[in-house]
Design a protein around this motif. Structure first.
Motif, PDB file in Angstrom:
ATOM      1  N   ASP A  55     -76.429 -47.329   4.052  1.00  0.00           N
ATOM      2  CA  ASP A  55     -76.316 -46.192   3.651  1.00  0.00           C
ATOM      3  C   ASP A  55     -74.394 -46.074   3.483  1.00  0.00           C
ATOM      4  OD1 ASP A  55     -75.933 -45.622   6.976  1.00  0.00           O
ATOM      5  OD2 ASP A  55     -74.777 -44.534   6.351  1.00  0.00           O
ATOM      6  N   VAL A  56     -73.886 -45.117   2.810  1.00  0.00           N
ATOM      7  CA  VAL A  56     -72.279 -45.413   2.606  1.00  0.00           C
ATOM      8  C   VAL A  56     -71.785 -44.399   3.178  1.00  0.00           C
ATOM      9  CG1 VAL A  56     -70.432 -45.845   1.194  1.00  0.00           C
ATOM     10  CG2 VAL A  56     -72.223 -47.360   0.762  1.00  0.00           C
ATOM     11  N   ILE A  57     -70.183 -44.440   4.265  1.00  0.00           N
ATOM     12  CA  ILE A  57     -69.616 -42.585   4.218  1.00  0.00           C
ATOM     13  C   ILE A  57     -68.694 -42.844   3.448  1.00  0.00           C
ATOM     14  CG2 ILE A  57     -69.053 -41.759   5.977  1.00  0.00           C
ATOM     15  CD1 ILE A  57     -71.047 -42.436   8.362  1.00  0.00           C
ATOM     16  N   CYS A  58     -68.167 -42.337   3.479  1.00  0.00           N
ATOM     17  CA  CYS A  58     -66.292 -42.236   2.005  1.00  0.00           C
ATOM     18  C   CYS A  58     -65.342 -41.387   3.258  1.00  0.00           C
ATOM     19  CB  CYS A  58     -66.676 -41.646   0.683  1.00  0.00           C
ATOM     20  SG  CYS A  58     -67.315 -42.671  -0.403  1.00  0.00           S
ATOM     21  N   ILE A  59     -64.331 -41.474   3.479  1.00  0.00           N
ATOM     22  CA  ILE A  59     -63.288 -40.884   4.289  1.00  0.00           C
ATOM     23  C   ILE A  59     -62.346 -40.377   3.301  1.00  0.00           C
ATOM     24  CG2 ILE A  59     -65.011 -41.692   6.409  1.00  0.00           C
ATOM     25  CD1 ILE A  59     -62.262 -43.293   6.790  1.00  0.00           C
ATOM     26  N   ASP A  60     -61.516 -39.525   4.133  1.00  0.00           N
ATOM     27  CA  ASP A  60     -59.692 -39.509   3.622  1.00  0.00           C
ATOM     28  C   ASP A  60     -59.014 -40.246   4.178  1.00  0.00           C
ATOM     29  OD1 ASP A  60     -59.852 -37.606   5.780  1.00  0.00           O
ATOM     30  OD2 ASP A  60     -59.646 -36.269   4.150  1.00  0.00           O
ATOM     31  N   ARG A  61     -58.034 -39.994   4.282  1.00  0.00           N
ATOM     32  CA  ARG A  61     -57.192 -40.777   5.841  1.00  0.00           C
ATOM     33  C   ARG A  61     -56.991 -39.974   7.045  1.00  0.00           C
ATOM     34  NH1 ARG A  61     -52.326 -44.121   2.871  1.00  0.00           N
ATOM     35  NH2 ARG A  61     -53.097 -43.404   0.195  1.00  0.00           N
ATOM     36  N   ALA A  62     -57.181 -39.457   7.067  1.00  0.00           N
ATOM     37  CA  ALA A  62     -57.825 -38.454   8.519  1.00  0.00           C
ATOM     38  C   ALA A  62     -58.390 -38.473   8.965  1.00  0.00           C
ATOM     39  CB  ALA A  62     -56.895 -37.052   8.138  1.00  0.00           C
ATOM     40  N   GLY A  63     -59.397 -39.308   7.988  1.00  0.00           N
ATOM     41  CA  GLY A  63     -61.109 -39.291   9.002  1.00  0.00           C
ATOM     42  C   GLY A  63     -61.959 -38.822   8.423  1.00  0.00           C
ATOM     43  N   THR A  64     -61.723 -37.844   7.738  1.00  0.00           N
ATOM     44  CA  THR A  64     -62.486 -36.779   7.637  1.00  0.00           C
ATOM     45  C   THR A  64     -63.377 -37.009   6.696  1.00  0.00           C
ATOM     46  OG1 THR A  64     -61.602 -35.140   8.497  1.00  0.00           O
ATOM     47  CG2 THR A  64     -62.695 -34.019   6.501  1.00  0.00           C
TER      48      THR A  64
ATOM     49  N   GLU B 103     -64.030 -47.133  11.872  1.00  0.00           N
ATOM     50  CA  GLU B 103     -64.473 -47.121  13.100  1.00  0.00           C
ATOM     51  C   GLU B 103     -64.912 -46.109  13.975  1.00  0.00           C
ATOM     52  OE1 GLU B 103     -63.462 -50.392  15.605  1.00  0.00           O
ATOM     53  OE2 GLU B 103     -63.570 -52.241  14.263  1.00  0.00           O
ATOM     54  N   LYS B 104     -64.051 -45.419  13.754  1.00  0.00           N
ATOM     55  CA  LYS B 104     -63.931 -44.043  14.751  1.00  0.00           C
ATOM     56  C   LYS B 104     -64.829 -42.948  14.001  1.00  0.00           C
ATOM     57  CE  LYS B 104     -58.854 -43.949  16.305  1.00  0.00           C
ATOM     58  NZ  LYS B 104     -58.094 -43.844  16.623  1.00  0.00           N
ATOM     59  N   THR B 105     -65.161 -43.187  12.428  1.00  0.00           N
ATOM     60  CA  THR B 105     -65.881 -41.962  12.136  1.00  0.00           C
ATOM     61  C   THR B 105     -67.817 -42.703  12.368  1.00  0.00           C
ATOM     62  OG1 THR B 105     -64.295 -41.828  10.851  1.00  0.00           O
ATOM     63  CG2 THR B 105     -66.826 -41.331   9.954  1.00  0.00           C
ATOM     64  N   VAL B 106     -67.453 -43.711  12.263  1.00  0.00           N
ATOM     65  CA  VAL B 106     -69.247 -44.522  12.519  1.00  0.00           C
ATOM     66  C   VAL B 106     -68.935 -44.923  14.200  1.00  0.00           C
ATOM     67  CG1 VAL B 106     -70.994 -46.487  12.650  1.00  0.00           C
ATOM     68  CG2 VAL B 106     -69.063 -46.189  10.609  1.00  0.00           C
TER      69      VAL B 106
ATOM     70  N   ASP C 217     -81.658 -54.731   9.832  1.00  0.00           N
ATOM     71  CA  ASP C 217     -82.357 -53.838   9.668  1.00  0.00           C
ATOM     72  C   ASP C 217     -81.325 -52.245   9.155  1.00  0.00           C
ATOM     73  OD1 ASP C 217     -84.817 -54.639  11.407  1.00  0.00           O
ATOM     74  OD2 ASP C 217     -84.825 -52.623  12.789  1.00  0.00           O
ATOM     75  N   ARG C 218     -80.763 -52.362   9.363  1.00  0.00           N
ATOM     76  CA  ARG C 218     -79.684 -51.240   8.723  1.00  0.00           C
ATOM     77  C   ARG C 218     -78.451 -51.436   8.670  1.00  0.00           C
ATOM     78  NH1 ARG C 218     -79.816 -45.271  10.036  1.00  0.00           N
ATOM     79  NH2 ARG C 218     -77.980 -44.639   8.865  1.00  0.00           N
ATOM     80  N   LEU C 219     -77.690 -51.231   7.904  1.00  0.00           N
ATOM     81  CA  LEU C 219     -76.070 -51.378   7.800  1.00  0.00           C
ATOM     82  C   LEU C 219     -75.512 -50.500   7.505  1.00  0.00           C
ATOM     83  CD1 LEU C 219     -73.856 -53.472   7.385  1.00  0.00           C
ATOM     84  CD2 LEU C 219     -74.731 -54.244   4.707  1.00  0.00           C
ATOM     85  N   THR C 220     -74.693 -49.938   7.606  1.00  0.00           N
ATOM     86  CA  THR C 220     -73.001 -48.638   7.519  1.00  0.00           C
ATOM     87  C   THR C 220     -72.345 -49.403   7.096  1.00  0.00           C
ATOM     88  OG1 THR C 220     -74.550 -47.391   8.489  1.00  0.00           O
ATOM     89  CG2 THR C 220     -72.373 -46.290   7.771  1.00  0.00           C
ATOM     90  N   ILE C 221     -72.044 -48.817   4.968  1.00  0.00           N
ATOM     91  CA  ILE C 221     -70.707 -48.788   4.992  1.00  0.00           C
ATOM     92  C   ILE C 221     -69.748 -47.805   5.257  1.00  0.00           C
ATOM     93  CG2 ILE C 221     -68.960 -49.595   3.439  1.00  0.00           C
ATOM     94  CD1 ILE C 221     -71.644 -51.326   2.879  1.00  0.00           C
ATOM     95  N   CYS C 222     -68.305 -48.453   5.503  1.00  0.00           N
ATOM     96  CA  CYS C 222     -67.350 -46.514   6.271  1.00  0.00           C
ATOM     97  C   CYS C 222     -66.246 -47.099   5.646  1.00  0.00           C
ATOM     98  CB  CYS C 222     -67.749 -46.591   7.668  1.00  0.00           C
ATOM     99  SG  CYS C 222     -66.766 -44.871   7.307  1.00  0.00           S
ATOM    100  N   GLY C 223     -65.326 -46.040   4.840  1.00  0.00           N
ATOM    101  CA  GLY C 223     -64.407 -46.708   4.653  1.00  0.00           C
ATOM    102  C   GLY C 223     -63.750 -45.517   3.746  1.00  0.00           C
ATOM    103  N   GLY C 224     -62.459 -46.175   3.139  1.00  0.00           N
ATOM    104  CA  GLY C 224     -61.665 -45.231   2.507  1.00  0.00           C
ATOM    105  C   GLY C 224     -62.312 -44.243   1.418  1.00  0.00           C
ATOM    106  N   PHE C 225     -61.794 -43.753   0.390  1.00  0.00           N
ATOM    107  CA  PHE C 225     -62.446 -43.219  -0.259  1.00  0.00           C
ATOM    108  C   PHE C 225     -62.657 -44.282  -1.652  1.00  0.00           C
ATOM    109  CE2 PHE C 225     -62.063 -40.701  -4.580  1.00  0.00           C
ATOM    110  CZ  PHE C 225     -63.248 -40.711  -5.410  1.00  0.00           C
ATOM    111  N   ALA C 226     -60.934 -44.211  -1.544  1.00  0.00           N
ATOM    112  CA  ALA C 226     -60.306 -44.922  -2.797  1.00  0.00           C
ATOM    113  C   ALA C 226     -61.060 -46.384  -2.582  1.00  0.00           C
ATOM    114  CB  ALA C 226     -59.088 -45.002  -3.034  1.00  0.00           C
TER     115      ALA C 226
END
Length: 388
Positions: free
Chosen positions: A368-377, A240-243, A274-283
């Motif tokens: 669009d999709v965003i993958c993050i690591d545990r630190a939020g990077t 959530e913070k990343t988005v 119109d737009r959906l972003t999916i964001c979550g951990g890489f795994a």
């Protein structure tokens, strides 16, 4: 255990704020949230160190969690000697079917010489990391980074308030933890001897499948009624913070989808934005990329052979591809590819986006999709793509 100042009971969401987002979803489920093992360990540590410096155990003991919640924990046990003290609390997981619900979490705090800092130890029932690919080094007690930071900050606060140096050894134990851990994935991940001390927010969000999926639908309805054209399905608070940092989305455009990616996609298919972003951990998102719509560890697993295939398509040589296939965790696979300059994160994000579009079945939604690591990077991103 209660949280003062909220109208929702132990672990409840904040009573203020907008009509959408994570807190509104939790309220809508009618489920009671609880506390992570990391929050329990922090409360026990705070009580034990306070007793060492003052002679008295605060009971209940109040801590401050990363998002500002201030729960109070009753002590189940307390012991003190001149150089150490032990306090224990019983974990309350709320309405979540958590295997650690009811576990007794102990913190034994021992004074160390000035300058020694804060040292963490695994006591009985807490595991030790024996394989790479986790956010802790091999040989470290399985006390995750966020709980460590939380305990350090509370030790520092107690030291400042009561004239201590803040130099302590903290040993965390969980009664029957080794037995409980057999019901988790810890042994398979190489965490041996007991449980992990976990938590990023300190709060256990309960996941009744039907209630949470209903809350996701309500979240989409709220966003559409507010005129939001861009919403984000997030697997947790870090995503959530990343988005929010990336797109500046308001609270009522955020959907706490947890593990239920399919629920978001199927409902948005019928009620488009119109737009959906999916964001979550890489795994987790590697599971979506592989075609899984339920990302919970009990119902889908990271497929290292699948990741190896993506790595090969992204340019990995045969040796690196073989290493990815044998990696201990998804994080380990990612780190191998990062070291070899292979954009596995982007490949997972792009493949997950395409899987999402296939579930949307031509609905007028760009994804669009965003993958993050545990630190939020951010470790992987797809481009934005709509229905073909």
């Amino acid at each position: 255990m209660t949280e003062p100042g909220t109208g929702t009971g132990a672990g409840g969401g904040r009573t203020g704020g907008g009509a959408g987002g994570r807190d509104a979803q939790l309220k809508h489920t009618g489920l009671r949230s609880g506390w992570t093992t990391g929050a329990c360990a922090t409360a026990a540590t705070t009580a034990a160190y306070t007793a060492l410096l003052t002679g008295d155990f605060p009971d209940p003991v109040t801590i401050t969690l990363p998002k500002g919640h201030t729960p109070a924990f009753a002590l189940a046990m307390e012991e003190r000697s001149p150089d150490r003290a032990m306090a224990a609390v019983v974990k309350d997981a709320g309405d979540d079917p958590d295997v650690t619900h009811g576990a007794l979490v102990r913190a034994t705090v021992r004074l160390l010489p000035p300058g020694a800092g804060v040292v963490f130890r695994a006591g009985p029932g807490v595991g030790t990391v024996t394989r790479p690919g986790l956010p802790l080094d091999v040989g470290e007690p399985a006390i995750n980074p966020v709980p460590r930071r939380l305990m350090r900050s509370h030790v520092a606060e107690v030291a400042e308030r009561h004239g201590g140096t803040g130099d302590v050894e903290i040993t965390i134990s969980v009664d029957n933890g080794e037995e409980i851990a057999r019901s988790t994935w810890n042994p398979r991940l190489g965490i041996l001897g007991g449980l992990s001390i976990l938590g990023t927010t300190g709060i256990v969000v309960p996941y009744s499948c039907s209630a949470w999926i209903d809350s996701i639908r309500r979240g989409v309805d709220v966003a559409r009624a507010a005129g939001r054209t861009h919403v984000a399905g997030c697997t947790g608070s870090t995503s959530e913070k990343t988005v929010v940092a990336t797109y500046g989305l308001p609270e009522d455009a955020l959907l706490d989808m947890g593990d239920f990616a399919g629920a978001v996609l199927k409902y948005v298919r019928r009620h488009p934005v119109d737009r959906l972003t999916i964001c979550g951990g890489f795994a987790k998102l590697s599971k979506l990329a592989a075609g899984h719509l339920d990302l919970h560890s009990a119902r889908s697993q990271v497929d290292k052979a699948f990741l190896a295939g993506l790595a090969a398509k992204a340019g990995a040589n045969a040796s690196l591809t073989a290493e990815v296939a044998e990696a201990n965790t998804g994080l380990a696979a990612l780190q191998l590819c990062q070291a070899g300059a292979i954009p596995l994160g982007d490949a997972v994000a792009t493949t997950a986006r395409d899987q999402a579009l296939s579930v949307l079945r031509g609905a007028p939604v760009a994804v669009d999709v965003i993958c993050i690591d545990r630190a939020g990077t951010v470790v992987g991103r797809s481009g934005v793509r709509g229905a073909a």
